[in-house]
Design a protein around this motif. Structure first.
Motif, PDB file in Angstrom:
ATOM      1  N   MET A 121       0.828  -1.212   0.000  1.00  0.00           N
ATOM      2  CA  MET A 121       0.000   0.000   0.000  1.00  0.00           C
ATOM      3  C   MET A 121       0.857   1.254   0.000  1.00  0.00           C
ATOM      4  O   MET A 121       0.466   2.273  -0.563  1.00  0.00           O
ATOM      5  CB  MET A 121      -0.984  -0.016   1.173  1.00  0.00           C
ATOM      6  CG  MET A 121      -2.090  -1.055   1.037  1.00  0.00           C
ATOM      7  SD  MET A 121      -2.989  -0.982  -0.528  1.00  0.00           S
ATOM      8  CE  MET A 121      -3.817   0.596  -0.382  1.00  0.00           C
ATOM      9  N   LEU A 122       2.028   1.199   0.599  1.00  0.00           N
ATOM     10  CA  LEU A 122       2.943   2.347   0.534  1.00  0.00           C
ATOM     11  C   LEU A 122       3.428   2.589  -0.895  1.00  0.00           C
ATOM     12  O   LEU A 122       3.693   3.730  -1.282  1.00  0.00           O
ATOM     13  CB  LEU A 122       4.132   2.153   1.471  1.00  0.00           C
ATOM     14  CG  LEU A 122       3.849   2.380   2.951  1.00  0.00           C
ATOM     15  CD1 LEU A 122       5.063   2.002   3.790  1.00  0.00           C
ATOM     16  CD2 LEU A 122       3.432   3.814   3.217  1.00  0.00           C
ATOM     17  N   LEU A 123       3.517   1.514  -1.677  1.00  0.00           N
ATOM     18  CA  LEU A 123       3.950   1.659  -3.069  1.00  0.00           C
ATOM     19  C   LEU A 123       2.927   2.397  -3.925  1.00  0.00           C
ATOM     20  O   LEU A 123       3.288   2.999  -4.938  1.00  0.00           O
ATOM     21  CB  LEU A 123       4.237   0.290  -3.684  1.00  0.00           C
ATOM     22  CG  LEU A 123       5.438  -0.466  -3.129  1.00  0.00           C
ATOM     23  CD1 LEU A 123       5.529  -1.849  -3.755  1.00  0.00           C
ATOM     24  CD2 LEU A 123       6.723   0.315  -3.393  1.00  0.00           C
ATOM     25  N   VAL A 124       1.659   2.342  -3.538  1.00  0.00           N
ATOM     26  CA  VAL A 124       0.619   3.021  -4.319  1.00  0.00           C
ATOM     27  C   VAL A 124       0.181   4.337  -3.679  1.00  0.00           C
ATOM     28  O   VAL A 124      -0.795   4.939  -4.108  1.00  0.00           O
ATOM     29  CB  VAL A 124      -0.604   2.100  -4.578  1.00  0.00           C
ATOM     30  CG1 VAL A 124      -0.209   0.909  -5.424  1.00  0.00           C
ATOM     31  CG2 VAL A 124      -1.266   1.676  -3.282  1.00  0.00           C
ATOM     32  N   LEU A 125       0.907   4.773  -2.665  1.00  0.00           N
ATOM     33  CA  LEU A 125       0.618   6.061  -2.033  1.00  0.00           C
ATOM     34  C   LEU A 125       0.771   7.182  -3.061  1.00  0.00           C
ATOM     35  O   LEU A 125       1.690   7.175  -3.871  1.00  0.00           O
ATOM     36  CB  LEU A 125       1.574   6.287  -0.858  1.00  0.00           C
ATOM     37  CG  LEU A 125       1.415   7.576  -0.067  1.00  0.00           C
ATOM     38  CD1 LEU A 125       0.051   7.616   0.618  1.00  0.00           C
ATOM     39  CD2 LEU A 125       2.518   7.704   0.968  1.00  0.00           C
ATOM     40  N   ASN A 126      -0.153   8.113  -3.049  1.00  0.00           N
ATOM     41  CA  ASN A 126      -0.166   9.264  -3.966  1.00  0.00           C
ATOM     42  C   ASN A 126      -0.361   8.879  -5.435  1.00  0.00           C
ATOM     43  O   ASN A 126       0.025   9.628  -6.326  1.00  0.00           O
ATOM     44  CB  ASN A 126       1.094  10.114  -3.819  1.00  0.00           C
ATOM     45  CG  ASN A 126       1.180  10.755  -2.447  1.00  0.00           C
ATOM     46  OD1 ASN A 126       0.165  11.118  -1.863  1.00  0.00           O
ATOM     47  ND2 ASN A 126       2.389  10.864  -1.930  1.00  0.00           N
ATOM     48  N   ARG A 127      -0.937   7.717  -5.682  1.00  0.00           N
ATOM     49  CA  ARG A 127      -1.293   7.322  -7.051  1.00  0.00           C
ATOM     50  C   ARG A 127      -2.757   7.659  -7.285  1.00  0.00           C
ATOM     51  O   ARG A 127      -3.484   8.027  -6.358  1.00  0.00           O
ATOM     52  CB  ARG A 127      -1.063   5.821  -7.259  1.00  0.00           C
ATOM     53  CG  ARG A 127       0.345   5.349  -7.014  1.00  0.00           C
ATOM     54  CD  ARG A 127       1.273   5.835  -8.135  1.00  0.00           C
ATOM     55  NE  ARG A 127       2.649   5.501  -7.846  1.00  0.00           N
ATOM     56  CZ  ARG A 127       3.330   4.572  -8.475  1.00  0.00           C
ATOM     57  NH1 ARG A 127       2.775   3.866  -9.433  1.00  0.00           N
ATOM     58  NH2 ARG A 127       4.578   4.351  -8.152  1.00  0.00           N
ATOM     59  N   ASP A 128      -3.213   7.497  -8.512  1.00  0.00           N
ATOM     60  CA  ASP A 128      -4.607   7.792  -8.811  1.00  0.00           C
ATOM     61  C   ASP A 128      -5.528   6.717  -8.201  1.00  0.00           C
ATOM     62  O   ASP A 128      -5.076   5.640  -7.816  1.00  0.00           O
ATOM     63  CB  ASP A 128      -4.829   7.919 -10.324  1.00  0.00           C
ATOM     64  CG  ASP A 128      -4.452   6.663 -11.081  1.00  0.00           C
ATOM     65  OD1 ASP A 128      -3.810   5.785 -10.491  1.00  0.00           O
ATOM     66  OD2 ASP A 128      -4.805   6.566 -12.270  1.00  0.00           O
ATOM     67  N   MET A 129      -6.812   7.040  -8.101  1.00  0.00           N
ATOM     68  CA  MET A 129      -7.773   6.154  -7.434  1.00  0.00           C
ATOM     69  C   MET A 129      -7.837   4.755  -8.044  1.00  0.00           C
ATOM     70  O   MET A 129      -7.852   3.773  -7.297  1.00  0.00           O
ATOM     71  CB  MET A 129      -9.160   6.786  -7.398  1.00  0.00           C
ATOM     72  CG  MET A 129      -9.274   7.859  -6.327  1.00  0.00           C
ATOM     73  SD  MET A 129     -10.904   8.602  -6.239  1.00  0.00           S
ATOM     74  CE  MET A 129     -11.873   7.266  -5.599  1.00  0.00           C
ATOM     75  N   PRO A 130      -7.881   4.601  -9.378  1.00  0.00           N
ATOM     76  CA  PRO A 130      -7.920   3.244  -9.922  1.00  0.00           C
ATOM     77  C   PRO A 130      -6.691   2.408  -9.545  1.00  0.00           C
ATOM     78  O   PRO A 130      -6.815   1.224  -9.238  1.00  0.00           O
ATOM     79  CB  PRO A 130      -8.003   3.458 -11.443  1.00  0.00           C
ATOM     80  CG  PRO A 130      -8.608   4.806 -11.603  1.00  0.00           C
ATOM     81  CD  PRO A 130      -8.089   5.606 -10.441  1.00  0.00           C
ATOM     82  N   THR A 131      -5.529   3.028  -9.551  1.00  0.00           N
ATOM     83  CA  THR A 131      -4.310   2.293  -9.184  1.00  0.00           C
ATOM     84  C   THR A 131      -4.378   1.839  -7.732  1.00  0.00           C
ATOM     85  O   THR A 131      -4.070   0.686  -7.423  1.00  0.00           O
ATOM     86  CB  THR A 131      -3.056   3.170  -9.403  1.00  0.00           C
ATOM     87  OG1 THR A 131      -3.033   3.587 -10.766  1.00  0.00           O
ATOM     88  CG2 THR A 131      -1.787   2.425  -9.064  1.00  0.00           C
ATOM     89  N   VAL A 132      -4.782   2.721  -6.848  1.00  0.00           N
ATOM     90  CA  VAL A 132      -4.919   2.367  -5.430  1.00  0.00           C
ATOM     91  C   VAL A 132      -5.988   1.289  -5.257  1.00  0.00           C
ATOM     92  O   VAL A 132      -5.783   0.296  -4.559  1.00  0.00           O
ATOM     93  CB  VAL A 132      -5.256   3.618  -4.581  1.00  0.00           C
ATOM     94  CG1 VAL A 132      -5.583   3.233  -3.150  1.00  0.00           C
ATOM     95  CG2 VAL A 132      -4.109   4.612  -4.618  1.00  0.00           C
TER      96      VAL A 132
END
Length: 125
Positions: free
Chosen positions: A76-87
């Motif tokens: 989850m830290l890897l997808v921090l500050n990514r767009d909503m679909p990616t998260v």
């Protein structure tokens, strides 16, 4: 950011449940024939097989729950500050992958039961 926090909490639910139930089962197994517990034909033979199975899977769940929780938080830290679909997709894939250790604990538990008890539920060692 709020969506990321929500999805991180959702991704932590399965591992936290494994840790909490695992600790509970390991320390004080639920009563046989209660609503909760690891129920298979072998674990339900008698109170001895029941307690053994609950403690065994409890230990596995506690350990694998901690490992899965750590890995989940890293992902989850890897997808921090990514767009909503990616998260969202990242968390969805993560939650699906978490089912493998949860369900995978069945196989070593059944093997341990078969190595410790005969088919009638009597200890062989």
């Amino acid at each position: 950011m709020l969506f990321w926090i929500f999805m991180t909490a959702m991704a932590a639910l399965t591992p936290l449940t494994m840790v909490l139930l695992g600790a509970r089962f390991e320390k004080k197994p639920p009563k046989r024939n209660s609503i909760i517990g690891y129920k298979t034909a072998m674990s339900s033979k008698n109170d001895d097989t029941w307690d053994f199975a609950q403690r065994f899977i409890g230990r596995l769940w506690r350990i694998w729950g901690l490992v899965t929780l750590f890995i989940s938080l890293l992902v989850m830290l890897l997808v921090l500050n990514r767009d909503m679909p990616t998260v969202g997709y990242g968390a969805l894939i993560l939650i699906c992958v978490q089912l493998f250790p949860l369900i995978g604990c069945i196989f070593p538990t059944e093997r341990a039961l078969k190595e410790t008890f005969d088919r009638f539920g009597q200890r062989i060692r």
